[in-house]
Design an enzyme around this catalytic site. Structure first.
Site, PDB file in Angstrom:
ATOM      1  N   ASN A  25       0.816  -1.202   0.000  1.00 30.11           N
ATOM      2  CA  ASN A  25       0.000   0.000   0.000  1.00 30.11           C
ATOM      3  C   ASN A  25       0.857   1.262   0.000  1.00 30.11           C
ATOM      4  O   ASN A  25       1.062   1.870  -1.038  1.00 30.11           O
ATOM      5  CB  ASN A  25      -0.961  -0.008   1.196  1.00 30.11           C
ATOM      6  CG  ASN A  25      -2.158   0.897   0.999  1.00 30.11           C
ATOM      7  OD1 ASN A  25      -2.064   1.923   0.333  1.00 30.11           O
ATOM      8  ND2 ASN A  25      -3.281   0.540   1.567  1.00 30.11           N
ATOM      9  N   ASP A  26       1.351   1.650   1.159  1.00 34.39           N
ATOM     10  CA  ASP A  26       2.082   2.913   1.261  1.00 34.39           C
ATOM     11  C   ASP A  26       3.322   2.958   0.364  1.00 34.39           C
ATOM     12  O   ASP A  26       3.677   4.019  -0.151  1.00 34.39           O
ATOM     13  CB  ASP A  26       2.503   3.159   2.716  1.00 34.39           C
ATOM     14  CG  ASP A  26       1.301   3.325   3.632  1.00 34.39           C
ATOM     15  OD1 ASP A  26       0.294   3.892   3.177  1.00 34.39           O
ATOM     16  OD2 ASP A  26       1.369   2.880   4.793  1.00 34.39           O
ATOM     17  N   VAL A  27       3.973   1.821   0.162  1.00 34.32           N
ATOM     18  CA  VAL A  27       5.234   1.813  -0.584  1.00 34.32           C
ATOM     19  C   VAL A  27       5.031   1.999  -2.085  1.00 34.32           C
ATOM     20  O   VAL A  27       6.000   2.118  -2.837  1.00 34.32           O
ATOM     21  CB  VAL A  27       6.028   0.516  -0.322  1.00 34.32           C
ATOM     22  CG1 VAL A  27       6.407   0.416   1.145  1.00 34.32           C
ATOM     23  CG2 VAL A  27       5.243  -0.712  -0.761  1.00 34.32           C
TER      24      VAL A  27
ATOM     25  N   TYR B  95      -0.577   1.660   6.723  1.00 33.22           N
ATOM     26  CA  TYR B  95      -0.165   2.106   8.047  1.00 33.22           C
ATOM     27  C   TYR B  95      -0.148   3.624   8.164  1.00 33.22           C
ATOM     28  O   TYR B  95      -0.336   4.178   9.241  1.00 33.22           O
ATOM     29  CB  TYR B  95       1.226   1.546   8.382  1.00 33.22           C
ATOM     30  CG  TYR B  95       1.235   0.059   8.564  1.00 33.22           C
ATOM     31  CD1 TYR B  95       0.396  -0.534   9.505  1.00 33.22           C
ATOM     32  CD2 TYR B  95       2.060  -0.764   7.814  1.00 33.22           C
ATOM     33  CE1 TYR B  95       0.381  -1.906   9.674  1.00 33.22           C
ATOM     34  CE2 TYR B  95       2.053  -2.133   7.976  1.00 33.22           C
ATOM     35  CZ  TYR B  95       1.215  -2.696   8.917  1.00 33.22           C
ATOM     36  OH  TYR B  95       1.206  -4.051   9.085  1.00 33.22           O
ATOM     37  N   ALA B  96       0.081   4.307   7.049  1.00 31.90           N
ATOM     38  CA  ALA B  96       0.116   5.766   7.087  1.00 31.90           C
ATOM     39  C   ALA B  96      -1.279   6.366   7.182  1.00 31.90           C
ATOM     40  O   ALA B  96      -1.431   7.567   7.399  1.00 31.90           O
ATOM     41  CB  ALA B  96       0.838   6.315   5.849  1.00 31.90           C
TER      42      ALA B  96
END
Length: 468
Positions: A397-399, A436-437
C-alpha cells in the site's frame, strides 16, 4: 581456565559474530550467517559457564534450560506475520536484562569482580547501560503493542501516532531529570546511591514509552531497527562495567549495525534519523493522517488478471504485508513459474520497508524458494516499471502510493516503487482499507489500475489455475 584462554575463546566468538553479520547481508548467505551466529553464541555461553563453574552452576544451567525451552516453543509457534512482534519482544528482554544486571552490580559489586565501594568509572558505565536498557525495555513493549494491534484495548498501543500538547518539552525535561539523577548516582557514595539510581531508572522507563508512542505504524520498521541498536548499546555499557570483552564486542556489533540499518530505513522513508531516535521530535503535534472519501475503482476477477499477465512480455510483482498475512508466497512462486514457462519476464520489486520489519519480504520469498536473481531492490528496479506491461501489487500500500510525490502530503518525499508507471497495474487487496500511514492510495483510482479483491493466497491460486 586461564585469562589468556578466556580472551582467546571470546575472540573466536567475536569473529563468528562478525562473520554472522557478513552472512546476513545477503539472502544467499543468510543461513550460513545464522549458523555462524549460533556457533559464536554457543562458544560465549560455554566459556562464561566455565568462568562461574565454582559458583552455583546448577541454577544457571536450569535457568538456561528454562529460557531455551521457552524460546524454542515460541520460535516454532510464531507465524511469519508475527515476526516483527517477536523481534520487539526479544529487544525488550535484552533491555530488561541490562537493567537487572545493573541493579545486581550496584547491590553487590564484589560478586561481579568490581571493587566495593564501586569506582566512579563503573558507576558511569552502569548509569549509561541501565538507562539505555530501561528505555529499550519500555519502548520495545510499546512497539510490540503497536505491531500486535493492541491499540483497540489500550490507546498507548495505537498504530496511529499518540501525541499531545507539550509532548516534546516533557520528553526534554524528563531526559534532563534522568541525566541529573544519573549524575547524582555517579557522584554519590555507597550509602546514598539507591535513591538517585532507582529514580533515574523509573524516569528512563517512562521516557521509553513517551519516545515510541508518537511514532506511527508506518515507521515501525525504523523503530524495530532503532530498538535493536539500543539493546546493543545497553549490553555494551554493562559489558564495560563488568569488564567483559564479550559483552562489549557483541553489544557494539549489534548497536552499530542497528544504527546503520536505522539510517538506511530512514533514508528509504525520507525520515529524519535524529527525529526518529528522539521519538518523532519535530513532527507536528496533534497531526493526524487524512483519510479519503468514497471513490469509484475498476475491479476485475483473478481470471482477468491472469489473462493480462499471460499475454504480457514483462511482469513486475510487488509483494507487501497482505501477501505475508495470507501466506501466499508459495502460490506466487507457482504463478511465477507458470508465467516464465509462457515466456513472460518476471521480476520482484522489494521496497526497503515493505512489510513490518526490514527484510520481511525477502525472508518470505526465500522461504518459497523464489530465485534470488529475480528479486530486486527499489533502486535497481524502479527504472523498469515504465517499460513493464503489468505491475502486480500484492497487499502493498504505502510503498506504492503516488501521494509521496505530492507536495503537502504526509508522506511527501518518501521514496516509493514506481508501480504507477506500468502500462497496466493489478492490485490485490482484501478491501480499500488504508495502509499504516492512514492515507488513501491514488494508485487504486488510476485509469490503468484494476483492483482484484480477496485473500491474496486464494486470488493468486485462481490466477494460477486460469493460466494454461
Amino acid at each position: 581456565m586461564s585469562a589468556n584462554q578466556v580472551a582467546l575463546w571470546y575472540l573466536a566468538a567475536s569473529a563468528f559474530f562478525i562473520l554472522a553479520l557478513k552472512g546476513l547481508s545477503h539472502p544467499e548467505s543468510a543461513r550460513r550467517g545464522n549458523l555462524f551466529g549460533m556457533i559464536g553464541m554457543a562458544i560465549a555461553i560455554v566459556v562464561t559457564l566455565a568462568l562461574v563453574a565454582r559458583g552455583n552452576l546448577g541454577m544457571i544451567v536450569l535457568a538456561i534450560a528454562i529460557g531455551g525451552t521457552i524460546g524454542a516453543i515460541v520460535a516454532r509457534r510464531v507465524e511469519m506475520t508475527q515476526m516483527p512482534e517477536l523481534v520487539a519482544a526479544m529487544h525488550s528482554l535484552v533491555g530488561m536484562a541490562a537493567v537487572l544486571i545493573a541493579i545486581a552490580a550496584v547491590y553487590n559489586p564484589s560478586a561481579f569482580g568490581i571493587a566495593d565501594p564501586m569506582p566512579v568509572g563503573n558507576r558511569l558505565e552502569l548509569f549509561i547501560g541501565s538507562f539505555v536498557g530501561a528505555i529499550t525495555f519500555s519502548g520495545s513493549v510499546i512497539a510490540f503493542g503497536k505491531l500486535a494491534g493492541l491499540g483497540k484495548h489500550f490507546r498507548l498501543f495505537s498504530s496511529a501516532p499518540v501525541v499531545f500538547q507539550g509532548q516534546h518539552l516533557l520528553n526534554l525535561l524528563l531526559a534532563l531529570a534522568m541525566i541529573g539523577f544519573g549524575v547524582w548516582f555517579f557522584l554519590s557514595g555507597k550509602e546514598g546511591q539507591w535513591l538517585p539510581f532507582i529514580v533515574m531508572l523509573a524516569i528512563a522507563f517512562v521516557l521509553g514509552v513517551l519516545i515510541i508512542i508518537p511514532i506511527g505504524g508506518a515507521d515501525m520498521p525504523v523503530v524495530i531497527s532503532m530498538l535493536n541498536s539500543y539493546s546493543g548499546w545497553a549490553a555494551a555499557g554493562i559489558g564495560f562495567s563488568l569488564s567483559n570483552p564479550m559483552l562489549i564486542i557483541a553489544g557494539a556489533l549489534v548497536g552499530s549495525s542497528g544504527a546503520i540499518l536505522s539510517y538506511i530505513m530512514c533514508k528509504a522513508m525520507n525520515r529524519s534519523f535524529f527525529n526518529v531516535i528522539l521519538g518523532g521530535f519535530g513532527a507536528a503535534e496533534g497531526a493526524a493522517a487524512a483519510g479519503g472519501e468514497q471513490r469509484a475503482v475498476k475491479s476485475g476477477s483473478p481470471e482477468d488478471a491472469a489473462y493480462l499477465m499471460a499475454n504480457a512480455d514483462s511482469v513486475i510483482i510487488v509483494p507487501g504485508y497482505g501477501l505475508a498475512v495470507s501466506r501466499a508466497q508459495h502460490a506466487v512462486k507457482e504463478l511465477t513459474d507458470k508465467l516464465i514457462e509462457k515466456g513472460v519476464s518476471v521480476k520482484y520489486a522489494v521496497h526497503p520497508v515493505a512489510g513490518r520489519m526490514p527484510g520481511h519480504m525477502n525472508v518470505l520469498l526465500a522461504e518459497a524458494e523464489v530465485p534470488y536473481d529475480l528479486v530486486f531492490e527499489m533502486e535497481d528496479i524502479n527504472s523498469e516499471f515504465g517499460t513493464a506491461d503489468v505491475a502486480l501489487v500484492l497487499g502493498a500500500n504505502d510503498v506504492v502510493n503516488p501521494l509521496a510525490l505530492k507536495p503537502g502530503s504526509p508522506i511527501y518525499g518518501m521514496p516509493i516503487l514506481d508501480a504507477y508507471k506500468a502500462k497496466t497495474v493489478i492490485v490485490n487487496k482484501r478491501s480499500m482499507a488504508t495502509g499504516y500511514a492512514g492515507l488513501d492510495n491514488e494508485l487504486f483510482y488510476m485509469d490503468r489500475t484494476m483492483m482484484v479483491f480477496g485473500d491474496a493466497k486464494k486470488v493468486v491460486e485462481e490466477m494460477v489455475k486460469a493460466i494454461h
